[in-house]
Design an enzyme around this catalytic site. Structure first.
Site, short mmCIF file in Angstrom:
data_model
loop_
_atom_site.label_atom_id
_atom_site.label_comp_id
_atom_site.label_asym_id
_atom_site.label_seq_id
_atom_site.Cartn_x
_atom_site.Cartn_y
_atom_site.Cartn_z
N HIS A 70 3.59 -2.32 3.24
CA HIS A 70 3.55 -0.95 2.74
C HIS A 70 4.83 -0.61 1.98
O HIS A 70 5.92 -1.05 2.36
CB HIS A 70 3.33 0.03 3.88
CG HIS A 70 1.95 -0.05 4.46
ND1 HIS A 70 1.56 -1.06 5.30
CD2 HIS A 70 0.85 0.75 4.29
CE1 HIS A 70 0.29 -0.90 5.64
NE2 HIS A 70 -0.17 0.19 5.03
N ASP A 86 0.82 -1.21 0.00
CA ASP A 86 0.00 0.00 0.00
C ASP A 86 0.86 1.26 0.00
O ASP A 86 2.02 1.25 0.40
CB ASP A 86 -0.87 0.04 1.26
CG ASP A 86 -2.09 -0.85 1.16
OD1 ASP A 86 -2.19 -1.63 0.20
OD2 ASP A 86 -2.94 -0.77 2.06
#
Length: 217
Positions: free
Chosen positions: A182, A54
């Site tokens: 992430h 992400d």
């Protein structure tokens, strides 16, 4: 299978091209279908997991992350922020050229769950437009979509500790899981590489989320 709501994925004739991320919130749009309600599940005998990243692209991490994935012959799914895609188009193109799935994680990393349908779709549309300008792939907010979910969240953005992230994932992961990480932290990148190395040694294969859910060849 219990999963936190993670994303929306549009099905084209090839089943999946782009992924729309809705964070941990639910967006109500036409033709949104829960994957579990369709009884779509993994049926092959191969142990498979999917890695998602992400919040990118990141000028500090994405290039090195992509190189490490290529060295390990791993394809992942990148849920990108629209304004970052506009700022770093070369990284988005590199993600596409390397064969990864590019997803939409809103334009400004806003919590879509607190927005109206109109405003949430505008966040998605602006990011779709940014991705389209770079990749030539377009996804319409009102097209058929289904929800894609995650299974393992080590909260890498919070702990920012490679060992803790690796230990959490290795403790919780199982066949058919989607692992959330992430793009933007060295600790997350290094953890991803160790997770890949250890799971590959255990016979796991890494696939993109579309293949994991729909058993694409």
């Amino acid at each position: 299978m219990s999963r936190i709501r993670k994303a929306l994925i549009w099905m084209n004739l090839a089943l999946a091209v782009l992924v729309i991320a809705a964070g941990a919130c639910r967006i109500r749009v036409n033709h949104l279908v829960n994957a579990e309600s369709m009884n779509i599940k993994k049926t092959s005998g191969i142990k498979e997991v999917a890695l998602t990243f992400d919040d990118g692209p990141s000028p500090e991490c994405t290039k090195d992350l992509l190189e490490g994935l290529k060295e390990r012959n791993v394809k992942a799914t990148f849920f990108v922020i629209g304004e970052k895609a506009e700022a770093y188009p070369d990284l988005i193109k590199k993600i596409q050229d390397d064969g990864h799935i590019i997803g939409n994680h809103s334009y400004t990393h806003v919590n879509l769950g607190i927005l109206s349908k109109k405003d949430a779709c505008e966040q998605i549309r602006k990011t779709n437009d940014a991705i389209y300008q770079i990749t030539g792939e377009y996804l319409d907010c009102q097209m058929n979509m289904i929800e894609v979910l995650w299974d393992v969240d080590p909260r890498d953005w919070e702990v920012q500790n490679k060992e803790k992230v690796v230990n959490k994932v290795m403790t919780d992961v199982k066949d058919g899981d989607i692992i959330l990480l992430h793009d933007g932290y060295d600790s997350s990148m290094l953890a991803a590489f160790e997770i890949i190395d250890r799971l590959q040694a255990q016979g796991y294969e890494f696939v993109t989320v579309d293949k994991l859910i729909f058993e694409l060849p």
